[in-house]
Design a protein around this motif. Sequence first.
Motif, mmCIF file in Angstrom:
data_model
loop_
_atom_site.group_PDB
_atom_site.id
_atom_site.type_symbol
_atom_site.label_atom_id
_atom_site.label_comp_id
_atom_site.label_asym_id
_atom_site.label_seq_id
_atom_site.Cartn_x
_atom_site.Cartn_y
_atom_site.Cartn_z
ATOM 1 N N ILE A 123 2.102 1.507 -13.498
ATOM 2 C CA ILE A 123 0.719 1.368 -13.979
ATOM 3 C C ILE A 123 0.619 0.215 -14.977
ATOM 4 O O ILE A 123 -0.343 -0.551 -14.980
ATOM 5 N N ILE A 124 1.627 0.071 -15.818
ATOM 6 C CA ILE A 124 1.685 -1.060 -16.747
ATOM 7 C C ILE A 124 2.562 -2.129 -16.111
ATOM 8 O O ILE A 124 3.757 -1.929 -15.898
ATOM 9 N N GLN A 125 1.965 -3.278 -15.792
ATOM 10 C CA GLN A 125 2.676 -4.324 -15.068
ATOM 11 C C GLN A 125 3.487 -5.228 -15.995
ATOM 12 O O GLN A 125 4.632 -5.578 -15.707
ATOM 13 N N ASN A 126 2.899 -5.612 -17.104
ATOM 14 C CA ASN A 126 3.544 -6.560 -18.013
ATOM 15 C C ASN A 126 4.123 -5.816 -19.236
ATOM 16 O O ASN A 126 3.549 -4.827 -19.693
ATOM 17 N N PRO A 127 5.235 -6.286 -19.760
ATOM 18 C CA PRO A 127 5.834 -5.638 -20.937
ATOM 19 C C PRO A 127 4.930 -5.767 -22.165
ATOM 20 O O PRO A 127 4.340 -6.820 -22.409
ATOM 21 N N LEU A 128 4.804 -4.668 -22.896
ATOM 22 C CA LEU A 128 4.007 -4.662 -24.131
ATOM 23 C C LEU A 128 4.965 -4.677 -25.318
ATOM 24 O O LEU A 128 5.347 -3.637 -25.868
ATOM 25 N N ASP A 129 5.366 -5.900 -25.698
ATOM 26 C CA ASP A 129 6.387 -6.037 -26.733
ATOM 27 C C ASP A 129 5.932 -5.472 -28.078
ATOM 28 O O ASP A 129 6.706 -4.839 -28.804
ATOM 29 N N ARG A 130 4.654 -5.689 -28.411
ATOM 30 C CA ARG A 130 4.158 -5.208 -29.703
ATOM 31 C C ARG A 130 4.146 -3.678 -29.757
ATOM 32 O O ARG A 130 4.507 -3.075 -30.776
ATOM 33 N N LEU A 131 3.733 -3.064 -28.651
ATOM 34 C CA LEU A 131 3.715 -1.597 -28.618
ATOM 35 C C LEU A 131 5.128 -1.044 -28.772
ATOM 36 O O LEU A 131 5.354 -0.077 -29.514
ATOM 37 N N GLN A 132 6.086 -1.668 -28.095
ATOM 38 C CA GLN A 132 7.469 -1.208 -28.199
ATOM 39 C C GLN A 132 8.004 -1.384 -29.623
ATOM 40 O O GLN A 132 8.704 -0.513 -30.147
ATOM 41 N N ALA A 133 7.657 -2.507 -30.232
ATOM 42 C CA ALA A 133 8.122 -2.767 -31.596
ATOM 43 C C ALA A 133 7.523 -1.772 -32.580
ATOM 44 O O ALA A 133 8.227 -1.228 -33.449
ATOM 45 N N ILE A 134 6.209 -1.495 -32.435
ATOM 46 C CA ILE A 134 5.543 -0.539 -33.330
ATOM 47 C C ILE A 134 6.139 0.859 -33.160
ATOM 48 O O ILE A 134 6.399 1.574 -34.133
ATOM 49 N N ALA A 135 6.360 1.247 -31.904
ATOM 50 C CA ALA A 135 6.935 2.567 -31.640
ATOM 51 C C ALA A 135 8.337 2.682 -32.219
ATOM 52 O O ALA A 135 8.707 3.706 -32.798
ATOM 53 N N LEU A 136 9.122 1.621 -32.100
ATOM 54 C CA LEU A 136 10.482 1.646 -32.625
ATOM 55 C C LEU A 136 10.489 1.706 -34.152
ATOM 56 O O LEU A 136 11.239 2.496 -34.752
#
Length: 314
Positions: free
Chosen positions: A263-276
């Motif tokens: 469903i999500i095609q492109n990586p969401l780097d900011r979301l991953q960084a915030i979650a981490l």
Amino acid sequence: MKTENSIDLSIIIPVYNEEESIPALYNRLKEVMSETAYSFELIFVDDGSKDNSLQVLREIKETSAINIRIVQLNRNFGQHPALNAGFSVAEGKVLITIDADLQIDPRHISDMMDKMKQGYDFVSGIRRGKGDSFLLRRFPSLVLNSMIGSIIGKKLQDYGCPLNAMRSEIAETMREYGEMQRFFKPLAIKLADRIAETEVKYDRRLTGQSKYGFLNLVDLFFDFVTNFSKHLFQRVAMIGFGLSGISFLVEILYLVLRFPFGIIQNPLDRLQAIALIGFVFGVQLLILGILGDFVIKIYRKIDPKPLYIIKKIW
């Protein structure tokens, strides 16, 4: 420990360098209480005064027909320890606390007792008036009220009001709490089942100077946090657990939506960084809360110093 309370009220007044206000306070208390049917005693606690407060109190006791006791501490311990010293000798069914500076009229004691008759365990005053500077005293007090209420879990509009009424059983129970007695009002509120508040008129000082400035309030708050921080650290641990849990779920949801379902095609780097970052920060808070709770338990076991030392009782 008292086995029977034959006196209705014990009015406890901490005194520190109040020689100018003591005679006026005594006369006002005598006038107010003469209009009631309550049996009462006055307990003045001299908290290491450096002026003639003790001598003034002794002269009043020698000439008064009222039941007066003077508790002399061997040095200055602070307002709340002085109150606890008064509680230790009080014989009343209800304990009234009031300051010696007459910023609050003793006539409000009757308002307190009207509330107590309704079955409340603790009644606190709510100061109304212009007794102190807004920026230096009243605003910091508002902030402290909010923070203390959050830690205790019971909200009061005015944790700093010196006029209070509580049942003697609460003071008896408080003795089991060691250093936490240093902040008698938050502890009493915590122990009381039914709490009420009533407005009291708050005037400017006519004599003497306030014993609490802005820095004193800050110091008082940090001492409060030290003594009641078990609850604070528990909340820190809960926040850390919640934050790390939410961050972990967000990361898992992102990975599921990106790879198995696409469903999500492109990586969401900011979301991953915030979650981490949220996950790591949450774990740190969780560890801080657990360690803080552990340290406080140790502190309470190895800190046996007395809350106050009574030198003499007249």
